[in-house]
Structures are given as structure tokens and as C-alpha cells.
Write a protein that holds these residues in place. Structure first.
Motif, PDB file in Angstrom:
ATOM      1  N   ALA A 191      -4.979   2.214  10.615  1.00  0.00           N
ATOM      2  CA  ALA A 191      -5.111   0.922   9.932  1.00  0.00           C
ATOM      3  C   ALA A 191      -6.077   1.032   8.757  1.00  0.00           C
ATOM      4  O   ALA A 191      -5.807   0.508   7.664  1.00  0.00           O
ATOM      5  CB  ALA A 191      -5.589  -0.142  10.924  1.00  0.00           C
ATOM      6  N   SER A 192      -7.163   1.740   8.948  1.00  0.00           N
ATOM      7  CA  SER A 192      -8.130   1.841   7.852  1.00  0.00           C
ATOM      8  C   SER A 192      -7.586   2.703   6.712  1.00  0.00           C
ATOM      9  O   SER A 192      -7.838   2.409   5.535  1.00  0.00           O
ATOM     10  CB  SER A 192      -9.475   2.369   8.351  1.00  0.00           C
ATOM     11  OG  SER A 192      -9.300   3.523   9.127  1.00  0.00           O
ATOM     12  N   VAL A 194      -4.453   2.949   5.819  1.00  0.00           N
ATOM     13  CA  VAL A 194      -3.477   2.113   5.097  1.00  0.00           C
ATOM     14  C   VAL A 194      -4.209   1.164   4.149  1.00  0.00           C
ATOM     15  O   VAL A 194      -3.842   1.030   2.972  1.00  0.00           O
ATOM     16  CB  VAL A 194      -2.599   1.323   6.099  1.00  0.00           C
ATOM     17  CG1 VAL A 194      -1.809   0.232   5.393  1.00  0.00           C
ATOM     18  CG2 VAL A 194      -1.664   2.274   6.854  1.00  0.00           C
ATOM     19  N   ALA A 195      -5.267   0.541   4.654  1.00  0.00           N
ATOM     20  CA  ALA A 195      -6.026  -0.394   3.822  1.00  0.00           C
ATOM     21  C   ALA A 195      -6.659   0.311   2.623  1.00  0.00           C
ATOM     22  O   ALA A 195      -6.596  -0.171   1.480  1.00  0.00           O
ATOM     23  CB  ALA A 195      -7.109  -1.074   4.669  1.00  0.00           C
ATOM     24  N   TYR A 198      -4.028   1.468  -0.001  1.00  0.00           N
ATOM     25  CA  TYR A 198      -3.540   0.333  -0.782  1.00  0.00           C
ATOM     26  C   TYR A 198      -4.560  -0.063  -1.851  1.00  0.00           C
ATOM     27  O   TYR A 198      -4.224  -0.261  -3.020  1.00  0.00           O
ATOM     28  CB  TYR A 198      -3.256  -0.851   0.145  1.00  0.00           C
ATOM     29  CG  TYR A 198      -2.661  -2.049  -0.541  1.00  0.00           C
ATOM     30  CD1 TYR A 198      -1.295  -2.098  -0.828  1.00  0.00           C
ATOM     31  CD2 TYR A 198      -3.449  -3.132  -0.914  1.00  0.00           C
ATOM     32  CE1 TYR A 198      -0.739  -3.196  -1.466  1.00  0.00           C
ATOM     33  CE2 TYR A 198      -2.907  -4.243  -1.558  1.00  0.00           C
ATOM     34  CZ  TYR A 198      -1.547  -4.273  -1.826  1.00  0.00           C
ATOM     35  OH  TYR A 198      -0.999  -5.351  -2.463  1.00  0.00           O
ATOM     36  N   SER A 232      -6.267  -5.887   4.475  1.00  0.00           N
ATOM     37  CA  SER A 232      -6.102  -5.220   5.773  1.00  0.00           C
ATOM     38  C   SER A 232      -4.730  -4.561   5.883  1.00  0.00           C
ATOM     39  O   SER A 232      -3.803  -4.890   5.146  1.00  0.00           O
ATOM     40  CB  SER A 232      -6.250  -6.234   6.903  1.00  0.00           C
ATOM     41  OG  SER A 232      -5.116  -7.079   6.923  1.00  0.00           O
ATOM     42  N   ALA A 233      -4.617  -3.642   6.844  1.00  0.00           N
ATOM     43  CA  ALA A 233      -3.334  -2.986   7.083  1.00  0.00           C
ATOM     44  C   ALA A 233      -2.271  -4.014   7.455  1.00  0.00           C
ATOM     45  O   ALA A 233      -1.110  -3.907   7.033  1.00  0.00           O
ATOM     46  CB  ALA A 233      -3.479  -1.943   8.189  1.00  0.00           C
ATOM     47  N   VAL A 236      -1.098  -5.521   4.364  1.00  0.00           N
ATOM     48  CA  VAL A 236      -0.230  -4.576   3.647  1.00  0.00           C
ATOM     49  C   VAL A 236       1.173  -4.617   4.250  1.00  0.00           C
ATOM     50  O   VAL A 236       2.175  -4.670   3.534  1.00  0.00           O
ATOM     51  CB  VAL A 236      -0.794  -3.135   3.699  1.00  0.00           C
ATOM     52  CG1 VAL A 236       0.189  -2.139   3.070  1.00  0.00           C
ATOM     53  CG2 VAL A 236      -2.137  -3.062   2.972  1.00  0.00           C
ATOM     54  N   TRP A 251       3.056   1.365   2.912  1.00  0.00           N
ATOM     55  CA  TRP A 251       3.529   1.172   4.290  1.00  0.00           C
ATOM     56  C   TRP A 251       4.528   2.252   4.670  1.00  0.00           C
ATOM     57  O   TRP A 251       4.492   2.799   5.768  1.00  0.00           O
ATOM     58  CB  TRP A 251       4.137  -0.228   4.427  1.00  0.00           C
ATOM     59  CG  TRP A 251       4.409  -0.645   5.840  1.00  0.00           C
ATOM     60  CD1 TRP A 251       5.625  -0.924   6.389  1.00  0.00           C
ATOM     61  CD2 TRP A 251       3.459  -0.821   6.892  1.00  0.00           C
ATOM     62  NE1 TRP A 251       5.498  -1.263   7.705  1.00  0.00           N
ATOM     63  CE2 TRP A 251       4.171  -1.206   8.048  1.00  0.00           C
ATOM     64  CE3 TRP A 251       2.067  -0.685   6.976  1.00  0.00           C
ATOM     65  CZ2 TRP A 251       3.545  -1.455   9.275  1.00  0.00           C
ATOM     66  CZ3 TRP A 251       1.441  -0.939   8.190  1.00  0.00           C
ATOM     67  CH2 TRP A 251       2.175  -1.311   9.315  1.00  0.00           C
ATOM     68  N   ALA A 254       2.824   5.478   5.428  1.00  0.00           N
ATOM     69  CA  ALA A 254       2.176   5.439   6.741  1.00  0.00           C
ATOM     70  C   ALA A 254       3.207   5.572   7.862  1.00  0.00           C
ATOM     71  O   ALA A 254       3.014   6.329   8.814  1.00  0.00           O
ATOM     72  CB  ALA A 254       1.379   4.142   6.894  1.00  0.00           C
ATOM     73  N   LEU A 280      -2.671  -1.944  14.537  1.00  0.00           N
ATOM     74  CA  LEU A 280      -1.500  -1.730  13.692  1.00  0.00           C
ATOM     75  C   LEU A 280      -0.203  -2.077  14.415  1.00  0.00           C
ATOM     76  O   LEU A 280       0.778  -2.506  13.789  1.00  0.00           O
ATOM     77  CB  LEU A 280      -1.449  -0.275  13.211  1.00  0.00           C
ATOM     78  CG  LEU A 280      -0.701  -0.051  11.903  1.00  0.00           C
ATOM     79  CD1 LEU A 280      -1.512  -0.546  10.722  1.00  0.00           C
ATOM     80  CD2 LEU A 280      -0.370   1.420  11.701  1.00  0.00           C
TER      81      LEU A 280
END
Lengths: 332, 332
Positions: A191-192, A194-195, A198, A232-233, A236, A251, A254, A280
Motif C-alpha cells: 500500500a505504501s 503504491v501511494a 503515484y 492513499s493506495a 489510487v 495500479w 502493482a 490493500l
């Protein structure tokens, strides 16, 4: 264990502790949460754990229940056989003989376990992996970790460090992971990650002012706002679902990395069911639909596992702690 | 099982069958080899297996020994619980209920297993992994496969397909594997992949006539001879050891991919000992020295496993078949 008997269960995280009294049937009779305040140092955290556990046992007795066993789970590297928390950055533990300390304080048979393995145990026996003999539980949050559960027991490894799915190589030319190696799954699909990815791409796109890649399909809505708040993920994922190009790209990267990681897991473990938990996994169909398709693409001769969301939410680790406590009673 | 009692053991491969009479102590009392002649089709191969097994039991009796159990291992995907060879390209099997067929013919309790898992079992209990509770056995030959052995039992997976280390992703932009996916470990680091890669690069280097990359350090000896004979992986290793540039490059690529694969295995399994078997493992220090270093580079917080060559050679699978046969006697 009769109806009035309960296990005292604690899931200790870097931020908070999830605690419960749990019956042999897995039913939660009582639950409470406490802050960990890890910044106080390991001795203070241990003292809080013991005090909270003692309080839970007292609460059980006050309610007419009989506490028969204690289960504590912590993050990091845990030697379950010796009952020692070997290493945990989140709570500052290094070689803490927590089982011995707790069993001495409470006078109860005590099990010490690993949070993700305990969560996997609970999902495999009480949650989304019920009725599957072979389950891989994957927790995706700030990091990524897994538990391989066969016949109701989670593999611990020789040194308490099994299941580090977040630290398998998926992109040799990928970003450097927190562990120091490039291309770990966690560095792309947590999750981090992805954030961060982005935010990074949004800043680049804005910086170059080309505008490519950051407009949504209709050319208007859902532009990223780099430099202001970290998206945040989950956001996203939502923006990707809404068709925003940049979010769609991040996304997809990921999801594809995650599919590679799960395909590696399936090649090695050959499970019936993969249970995805952690923050996630709450992205729902926006995660599961493309991930199932990407995983299917990657499986050739292997059997495709069922891919399902976790059922127990953030109580899984605490329930797993109770299962560990109850299991050791049976072994005595 | 007294001293005169033996297990009848068969390791059936695509080319030949390794067969033995094995005592409860793991001692081989008698061994023999037979061609598989897989081209005759699965029915004929099954008939040969049964005839050879029957002959081994007769031989035991003739020698004053008592055959008490039969163990057969085959390559591919094996459902050990049901005793069915689900799929094996090498010997043409598809859904062959070999355990039932063999136990009916010989009148002995029979175990059916997987060749690499059986080899891992034997190495973990009798060979290079002795005294380690958690072992990963990796066989590197035409393909790459692994067996994860904990407390003397090899993990089978839910569908008999666990341990496919050859088919984990290590190079997303790498060559396409026989399984159809790009970048599998097996497509880069198996003995056949090393031989092919060397031949390919040698042909390219000669074709372009630049001469770069194909001369040895002293600029003279050990030039590859593309288009004539295919150079084996062992020969590539030897040429790399002798300093030939092209061989050095191909060997390094293989060792690094292998280190990535083993690091992934260690992250997930956390074993004490990794045992390397199969043809490539015979490269000795030329493989183990750089591989240990490359693996060490990749391990951050994980514990470094011992990395050792297999001790039982090509008898490991047959010995593992005997162990499976003896194990099921204990379970009865």
C-alpha cells in the motif's frame, strides 16, 4: 475446555494492541484495544503487554470465565519454539523472552507467535480459508508478508522468519526496497509503495507540464494533486477504477507485480486458496478482478488457487493468538 | 522391521529406472537399473515398472530377505495422498493410479511419490541435509525443481505440485521458458539453459565476427566452437573457471539468477540448509563459491542458509522411494 473457559489473546502492533478473551469455539467473549506507545522502548512495551494480559485474565474471572491459556503475537522475527521475540523494528524488540516473562506473570501456559502467521492461522481455520487444507495468507499493508498454513498449522521456518513474500525479487530493475535490495515485491505492490509511486509520477508529470498520463479518460476529472496530500493506495485504486490514467498505470504495475509474487508462491506452495488481507485487500473487485486475471495468465501447468479476501479483518491476528494458546493446551 | 526386511524401491525417469532393495537403516542391499523406453507409451511403461518391481521382490526372497513395502517415484505432478501419477511428460503418464496397480500386483503396501521430493527426503534424512530440521533440496539438471523438507517430510502441496522453483519469475525480460512464460529461473539457470545460452552467444559473436567477448583472458585459448558440438553446462563452467570471457558471462548470468531464486526460496521457507543436486551441482567450487557470495549479497534480514552439494548422487530418488515405502508402514 468447557464453555466457561477462555484464552487470553493479544496482537501487539507498532501502534496498538488488539486484545480479546476467546472461547475454544473461536467466539470472542470480550475485546479491548490499547496503544502500544512503542517509542517508550521495549521494556515499557513488555510491561504494558504483561499488565494488559493480567487485566484481561482478571476481567475473565470477574465475568465468571476461566482463563486457561495466553497467546501473544508480535511482528518481526519470532522464534515460536523457544518463545522469543528475536527482532521487531515496529515495537523495538530484540531477543525478548516474552513467553517466559508472560507465563511467569500470569501463571498460565503461554504461546508466543508471529502476527501475520497468526492471522493466517485464523483465516485458514476460522475465516476465508476454512475447509481448505493448504492456504497462503498474504497481508498487504505498509509491507507485504505471508503465512503458509497446512493442516491448520502455519510454517515458521528454521529461524522464525518464513513467509517473507514481500522480499522476493519481482523486478530486478525496480525500486530499492526498505530492506536494501532492489525489486522486492513490497517495494512495488505494498500500500505504501503504491501511494509513493503515484505521488512520484504525479510530481514528475506536473513538473514536466506535459499533462500526458495524468488526465482521466474524459480529459477532465480526477487529476492528481502532487505536493499537497499523499494519496492513499485505496484512493489510487478508486481513481484507477474511475479511469484516471496515472492511477490506472500505477495500479496496474502493482497488480502485475503482485500477480508475479502470487504466481511464485503458488509454484512453490501449491495451495488451494490464497487469502488476501491487510488494507490493500479492501480495494475489493478493483483489486481482485484484475489480479485474478493476471494470476491466471501466469499459471501454466500449476493449478489455479481460489483468490479470496480475508474474512476476519484486523481481528485475525488476535484470533490467531487465541488459537496458538489453545493449540498448546492440546499438546500438553 | 528386522535386519532381513527390505523395501523395494523404484525411481522411474524418462530414460531409465533406478531400482534397489533398501533396509530400514537406509542401506542398499541390492541395486539394478533398467531402461524406461518411454516412447512405448504409458501402458508399456507401467507394465515394465510392475515387472521390475515384482522381480526385485523375488530377488529379495531368493536372497533370504523379506520385502515388506514398495515405493515408486516418478517425475511430474504426483498426488501422493491418492497414489496417482497425475501428469508426467517424461514418461507419458496422465492420471495413472500407479499405487493401486502396484500394490495389487505385488501384494505389498505401496507408496507413490515424486522423484525430486523423494530425492529431497533422502538428502534431508540420509544425505547432505542430515541433522537439519528445515531443508530445501534443489535439483538442477535439464530443469530445476525443489523439495521443501521439514521434520523429515517433504511438502507435497494441495495438488501434488509444490516445489516448482524452476518456474518462479526471476527475469521479467528474460527468455521464454518451456512452460510458456518469460523469465522463469529454469530458462536461465538450468543446465540446458546454460548450454543453449552459450551456444547462442557464441554463434552471435562468431556471426558478427567482432571477436569481442569470445577470447579468453590470454587472448588465445578456449574459443567456443559454435555450430559444431553443443557445449555442456559443465564445460561452460570449466571454461569460465579457465577465464574464457563468453563462458564467464553465461556462467555469471546463471549463478546470479540461481542466487535470486534461492534468495526467494529462503525468504519464503527460511531453511537451515539448501542442498543442491542434479548435474549442475557437480560443478563444485566453480558453482558453490560464486553462488554463496551472490546469495549472501541478496540476504538482508534473512538468516543465511548453509549451501551444500547433494551427498547421495543419482541414488537419492531411489532412496527416497524406499523411505516413503518404510514411512507408510509406520503409519499403518
Amino acid at each position: 475446555m468447557s464453555g466457561g473457559e477462555v484464552a487470553v489473546a493479544l496482537d501487539v502492533g507498532g501502534t496498538g494492541m488488539k486484545c480479546a478473551l476467546v472461547g475454544a469455539d473461536g467466539a470472542v467473549r470480550h475485546s479491548e484495544r490499547h496503544p502500544t506507545d512503542a517509542g517508550r522502548g521495549p521494556d515499557a512495551v513488555v510491561e504494558t503487554i504483561l499488565t494488559v494480559a493480567d487485566g484481561l485474565a482478571a476481567k475473565a474471572r470477574a465475568d465468571g470465565l476461566t482463563p486457561t491459556a495466553l497467546g501473544i503475537v508480535v511482528p518481526g522475527v519470532v522464534d515460536e519454539a523457544r518463545g522469543v521475540a528475536l527482532w521487531s523494528a515496529n515495537v523495538g524488540f530484540r531477543d525478548v523472552p516474552l513467553r517466559e516473562l508472560a507465563s511467569r506473570r500470569l501463571g498460565l501456559p503461554t504461546a508466543l507467535g508471529h502476527d501475520v502467521r497468526a492471522g493466517g492461522l485464523a483465516e485458514a481455520r476460522l475465516g476465508a480459508g476454512r475447509n481448505a487444507g493448504h492456504v497462503l495468507f498474504v497481508a498487504i499493508g505498509t509491507g507485504i508478508a505471508a503465512a503458509h498454513v497446512v493442516a491448520g498449522a502455519a510454517a515458521t521456518g528454521a529461524h522464525g522468519a518464513a513467509g517473507e513474500l514481500g522480499h522476493i525479487l519481482v523486478r530486478p530493475d525496480g525500486p530499492v526496497c526498505g530492506c536494501g535490495r532492489p525489486g522486492c515485491l513490497e517495494a512495488i505492490a505494498s500500500a505504501s509503495a503504491v501511494a509513493h509511486r503515484y505521488a512520484e509520477l504525479a510530481a514528475t508529470a506536473t513538473g514536466t507540464a506535459t499533462g500526458t498520463g495524468i488526465t482521466s479518460d474524459d480529459g477532465s476529472a480526477a487529476r492528481p494533486d502532487p505536493g499537497r496530500t499523499m494519496v492513499s493506495a485505496a484512493e489510487v485504486a478508486a481513481r484507477a477504477a474511475a479511469g484516471e490514467q496515472l492511477a490506472t498505470r500505477v495500479w496496474r504495475e502493482a497488480v502485475e507485480a503482485l500477480a508475479d509474487g502470487l504466481a511464485t508462491g503458488q509454484a512453490l506452495f501449491d495451495v488451494e486458496t490464497i487469502v488476501l488481507g491487510g488494507g490493500l485487500a479492501q480495494a475489493g473487485a478493483g483489486l481482485f478482478d484484475p489480479l485474478r486475471a493476471a494470476l491466471r495468465d501466469r499459471l501454466t501447468f500449476h493449478r489455479e488457487p481460489r483468490l479470496v479476501p480475508a474474512a476476519l479483518g484486523d481481528e485475525a491476528g488476535c484470533l490467531g493468538a487465541a488459537l496458538l494458546a489453545l493449540d498448546q493446551l492440546e499438546k500438553r
